[in-house]
Design an enzyme around this catalytic site. Structure first.
Site, PDB file in Angstrom:
ATOM      1  N   SER A 146      42.376  39.756  45.489  1.00 18.31           N
ATOM      2  CA  SER A 146      41.032  40.127  45.037  1.00 18.31           C
ATOM      3  C   SER A 146      40.935  39.826  43.545  1.00 18.31           C
ATOM      4  CB  SER A 146      40.842  41.633  45.277  1.00 18.31           C
ATOM      5  OG  SER A 146      39.780  42.149  44.494  1.00 18.31           O
ATOM      6  N   TYR A 159      42.248  50.586  45.485  1.00 17.42           N
ATOM      7  CA  TYR A 159      42.055  49.189  45.914  1.00 17.42           C
ATOM      8  C   TYR A 159      42.637  48.253  44.858  1.00 17.42           C
ATOM      9  CZ  TYR A 159      39.444  45.089  47.664  1.00 17.42           C
ATOM     10  OH  TYR A 159      39.088  43.848  48.167  1.00 17.42           O
TER      11      TYR A 159
END
Ligand code: GCO
Length: 255
Positions: A146, A159
């Site tokens: 990400s 996350y």
């Protein structure tokens, strides 16, 4: 021919979390490049529907519904692959969840769940696939990272930690497995149009931030990951290892 470099003909790819979203887009793209794709998700009906859709398009696909946070289920799935003679040539560790909450409000179990789902599962599945790839002295692993593999955004700490860990896990896989003919790399999607991001897209302020902050001035489309994942899954990347390629419209390249 240079296009052969990017062919996945004769290869079998397991893509976790591929019954929808980015995973399904990558699975479809890899199948169009010639791979037989194994579609995974926890919802067996949704996995079956995704496989039916791919097969209806003339693509090679099969089902593997299991919970990527359940180590026993993962081991059983790989034992089934072994028993059925299904060699996993390519693993795409894509499955993941998001949880948006300030750290001061975050329960430890909430933090732990995101780490388990987004990072630990990539290790466990990676280890099961890696053992078999090492024995065969070949394999491709593509971990889905990400923007948060490189930078942080407030309110998504677990996350961020998990995706930074995915980048480091990719380097660890390269460190141990490159000598065995395995290439382990990562792909870092930017702000893509997905169900997970729908709340952000629907938020006028966040949507305006993404479109102004991204040099391409738009959100990414799931299918825009396909070229990079095919590159990392094909012989075109045989001397690429431990890297992460950001598909982010240029967001990480600028202040
Ligand atoms: C968020 C988003 C991001 C994107 C993606 C960016 O809350 O900021 O969910 O995490 O999904 O990971 O690379």
């Amino acid at each position: 021919m240079s296009t052969q470099l990017f062919s996945l003909e004769g290869k079998r790819a397991l893509i976790t979390g591929s019954s929808r979203g980015l995973g399904l887009s990558m699975a479809e793209g890899m199948a169009r490049a010639g791979a037989e794709v194994i579609v995974n998700g926890t919802d067996a009906a949704r996995v079956a529907q995704a496989v039916a859709t791919l097969r209806a398009e003339g693509l090679k696909a099969r089902e593997a519904a299991f919970d990527i946070t359940d180590e026993a289920a993962i081991k059983a799935a790989f034992e089934r692959f072994d028993a059925e003679g299904l060699t996993i040539d390519i693993l795409v560790n894509n499955a993941g969840i998001q949880l948006r909450k300030p750290m001061v409000d975050l329960a430890t179990d909430e933090f732990r769940k995101v780490i388990e789902t987004n990072l630990t599962s990539a290790f466990v599945i990676g280890r099961e696939a890696g053992r078999r790839m090492v024995a065969r002295r070949q394999g491709k692993i593509v971990n889905v990272g990400s923007l948060m593999s490189a930078v942080a955004r407030a309110t998504i700490a677990p996350y961020t930690v998990a995706k930074a860990g995915v980048r480091a896990l990719t380097q660890a896989m390269a460190a141990e497995w490159a000598q065995h003919g395995i290439q382990a790399n990562a792909i870092g999607p930017g702000y893509m149009v997905t169900d997970m991001n729908q709340a952000l897209i629907d938020n006028p302020e966040f949507n305006a931030w993404v479109t102004s902050r991204t040099p391409s001035k738009r959100w990414g489309k799931p299918e825009e990951l396909v070229g990079t994942v095919i590159f990392l899954a094909s012989s075109a990347s045989d001397y690429v290892n431990g890297q992460i390629i950001y598909v982010d419209g240029g967001m990480l390249a600028i202040l």
